[in-house]
Design a protein around this motif. Structure first.
Motif, PDB file in Angstrom:
ATOM      1  N   HIS A 203       0.830  -1.212   0.000  1.00 60.66           N
ATOM      2  CA  HIS A 203       0.000   0.000   0.000  1.00 60.66           C
ATOM      3  C   HIS A 203       0.865   1.263   0.000  1.00 60.66           C
ATOM      4  O   HIS A 203       0.625   2.187  -0.781  1.00 60.66           O
ATOM      5  N   VAL A 204       1.885   1.296   0.839  1.00 64.56           N
ATOM      6  CA  VAL A 204       2.761   2.467   0.923  1.00 64.56           C
ATOM      7  C   VAL A 204       3.548   2.640  -0.375  1.00 64.56           C
ATOM      8  O   VAL A 204       3.722   3.760  -0.853  1.00 64.56           O
ATOM      9  N   GLU A 205       3.998   1.544  -0.967  1.00 65.97           N
ATOM     10  CA  GLU A 205       4.708   1.628  -2.253  1.00 65.97           C
ATOM     11  C   GLU A 205       3.791   2.159  -3.351  1.00 65.97           C
ATOM     12  O   GLU A 205       4.209   2.973  -4.182  1.00 65.97           O
ATOM     13  N   LEU A 206       2.530   1.737  -3.352  1.00 64.05           N
ATOM     14  CA  LEU A 206       1.558   2.252  -4.314  1.00 64.05           C
ATOM     15  C   LEU A 206       1.373   3.757  -4.145  1.00 64.05           C
ATOM     16  O   LEU A 206       1.375   4.513  -5.120  1.00 64.05           O
ATOM     17  N   LEU A 207       1.224   4.204  -2.903  1.00 67.04           N
ATOM     18  CA  LEU A 207       1.064   5.632  -2.648  1.00 67.04           C
ATOM     19  C   LEU A 207       2.305   6.407  -3.089  1.00 67.04           C
ATOM     20  O   LEU A 207       2.189   7.502  -3.648  1.00 67.04           O
ATOM     21  N   ASP A 208       3.491   5.850  -2.861  1.00 66.87           N
ATOM     22  CA  ASP A 208       4.728   6.507  -3.280  1.00 66.87           C
ATOM     23  C   ASP A 208       4.772   6.657  -4.798  1.00 66.87           C
ATOM     24  O   ASP A 208       5.059   7.737  -5.321  1.00 66.87           O
ATOM     25  N   ARG A 209       4.465   5.590  -5.520  1.00 67.49           N
ATOM     26  CA  ARG A 209       4.467   5.670  -7.001  1.00 67.49           C
ATOM     27  C   ARG A 209       3.423   6.663  -7.491  1.00 67.49           C
ATOM     28  O   ARG A 209       3.693   7.468  -8.384  1.00 67.49           O
TER      29      ARG A 209
ATOM     30  N   ALA B 161       2.218   9.217  -5.915  1.00 72.87           N
ATOM     31  CA  ALA B 161       2.648  10.575  -5.567  1.00 72.87           C
ATOM     32  C   ALA B 161       3.680  11.097  -6.564  1.00 72.87           C
ATOM     33  O   ALA B 161       3.654  12.273  -6.936  1.00 72.87           O
ATOM     34  N   ARG B 162       4.580  10.228  -7.001  1.00 79.12           N
ATOM     35  CA  ARG B 162       5.595  10.649  -7.976  1.00 79.12           C
ATOM     36  C   ARG B 162       4.983  11.108  -9.295  1.00 79.12           C
ATOM     37  O   ARG B 162       5.541  11.935  -9.990  1.00 79.12           O
ATOM     38  N   TYR B 163       3.829  10.527  -9.647  1.00 80.87           N
ATOM     39  CA  TYR B 163       3.149  10.897 -10.889  1.00 80.87           C
ATOM     40  C   TYR B 163       2.074  11.958 -10.671  1.00 80.87           C
ATOM     41  O   TYR B 163       1.305  12.259 -11.576  1.00 80.87           O
ATOM     42  N   GLY B 164       2.009  12.503  -9.459  1.00 83.83           N
ATOM     43  CA  GLY B 164       1.049  13.565  -9.180  1.00 83.83           C
ATOM     44  C   GLY B 164      -0.391  13.107  -9.090  1.00 83.83           C
ATOM     45  O   GLY B 164      -1.309  13.886  -9.307  1.00 83.83           O
ATOM     46  N   LEU B 165      -0.608  11.832  -8.769  1.00 86.77           N
ATOM     47  CA  LEU B 165      -1.961  11.292  -8.724  1.00 86.77           C
ATOM     48  C   LEU B 165      -2.562  11.264  -7.317  1.00 86.77           C
ATOM     49  O   LEU B 165      -3.713  10.869  -7.153  1.00 86.77           O
ATOM     50  N   THR B 166      -1.786  11.633  -6.308  1.00 84.21           N
ATOM     51  CA  THR B 166      -2.314  11.574  -4.952  1.00 84.21           C
ATOM     52  C   THR B 166      -2.678  12.958  -4.444  1.00 84.21           C
ATOM     53  O   THR B 166      -2.100  13.954  -4.846  1.00 84.21           O
ATOM     54  N   HIS B 167      -3.622  12.960  -3.554  1.00 83.99           N
ATOM     55  CA  HIS B 167      -4.073  14.184  -2.908  1.00 83.99           C
ATOM     56  C   HIS B 167      -4.274  13.857  -1.440  1.00 83.99           C
ATOM     57  O   HIS B 167      -4.911  12.868  -1.105  1.00 83.99           O
TER      58      HIS B 167
END
Length: 135
Positions: free
Chosen positions: A113-119, A121-127
């Motif tokens: 889950h944390v790795e998914l959030l990191d990836r 975030a790198r692509y600007g998809l998280t808020h």
């Protein structure tokens, strides 16, 4: 009233999504909280995809207001690019302890889950979102 026979001043959810429908969880919070002064605080990370345009912030605010909460704060932070890189390293370095405390399957799931959030975030998809709602 709760099964414990008491009420609470606040409910805090950090990066949590209920296993029950969100509306049912929020309604339960309303029953647990002290009338007229109870507060719910929700802080989380949303990974936006074309399939989920409204996002978690909208889902939470809709359910909280439907349950009778008044929104005090509902904000969305766009730049998450730095937030998770360090957390991935921390989770990896603590993997032995995590497996002992929460079990091997849960520890592996958390790292994924944390790795998914990191990836994301790198692509600007998280808020990152934060909500404060009062009864």
């Amino acid at each position: 009233s709760s099964d414990l026979g008491e009420s609470f001043d606040a409910v805090v959810a950090v990066d949590w999504w209920p296993s029950t429908p969100l509306g049912a969880a929020v309604s339960h919070w309303r029953r647990l909280l002290e009338p007229e002064r109870g507060v719910a605080v929700v802080v989380g990370t949303d990974v936006r995809t074309p399939e989920s345009r409204s996002g978690a912030l909208r889902e939470w605010t809709d359910e909280l207001t439907a349950a009778g909460f008044r929104l005090e704060t509902a904000r969305d932070e766009q730049d998450m690019s730095e937030r998770y890189a360090g957390l991935v390293d921390d989770v990896r370095s603590a993997s032995d302890r995590l497996r002992k405390v929460i079990g091997a399957s849960s520890a592996a799931s958390y790292l994924t889950h944390v790795e998914l959030l990191d990836r994301a975030a790198r692509y600007g998809l998280t808020h990152r979102f934060e909500i404060v709602a009062r009864l």
